[in-house]
Design a protein around this motif. Structure first.
Motif, PDB file in Angstrom:
ATOM      1  N   TYR A  38     -52.072  13.030 -17.001  1.00  0.00           N
ATOM      2  CA  TYR A  38     -51.612  13.479 -18.316  1.00  0.00           C
ATOM      3  C   TYR A  38     -52.769  13.504 -19.308  1.00  0.00           C
ATOM      4  O   TYR A  38     -52.963  14.479 -20.031  1.00  0.00           O
ATOM      5  N   CYS A  39     -53.565  12.444 -19.313  1.00  0.00           N
ATOM      6  CA  CYS A  39     -54.725  12.381 -20.215  1.00  0.00           C
ATOM      7  C   CYS A  39     -55.742  13.465 -19.875  1.00  0.00           C
ATOM      8  O   CYS A  39     -56.277  14.127 -20.772  1.00  0.00           O
ATOM      9  N   GLN A  43     -56.951  16.577 -22.206  1.00  0.00           N
ATOM     10  CA  GLN A  43     -58.365  16.770 -22.539  1.00  0.00           C
ATOM     11  C   GLN A  43     -58.857  18.151 -22.118  1.00  0.00           C
ATOM     12  O   GLN A  43     -59.677  18.753 -22.803  1.00  0.00           O
TER      13      GLN A  43
END
Length: 124
Positions: A38-39, A43
């Motif tokens: 998810y991160c 990004q």
């Protein structure tokens, strides 16, 4: 309402992908693989951060509800905390300090690298 559905779908996709990754690789918990994905996808710009921001902030604001089962677990194993309480507190403090230091060093390293101004040829 659209942003909430968008956020739920984004998190669901990452959690399902994390479970698949866990079944192939193992090692870390599946939900951790999902959070990492998810991160990374945020990004990389695959998910729109503006669309997920409001729903994520709401989730963080109400996260205390998620920790009630942990508190029940502490009460169920209270005798362990009586015997090993000082050791547990020491371990929590030391590992938290190490983690915060590590994240701070990495953040400083990568954020200062990005924010350095470009040098013009005219300066020489």
């Amino acid at each position: 309402m659209k942003n909430i559905i968008y956020t739920i779908m984004a998190i669901s996709i990452c959690l399902i992908s994390g479970r698949m990754l866990y079944s192939v690789i193992g090692g870390l918990p599946a939900s951790l693989y999902g959070m990492i994905m998810y991160c990374l996808l945020l990004q990389l710009g695959w998910f729109n951060p503006d669309k997920v921001q409001q729903a994520n902030q709401w989730g963080i604001k109400h996260m205390g509800i998620c920790f009630i089962p942990a508190a029940v677990g502490v009460i169920n194993h209270f005798e362990l905390f009586q015997r090993h309480g000082y050791s547990i507190v020491a371990i929590i403090l030391v590992t938290t300090f190490i983690l915060i230091t590590f994240v701070g060093i990495l953040a400083e390293k990568y954020l200062t690298k990005r924010s350095k101004p470009a040098v013009d040829a005219e300066d020489y």
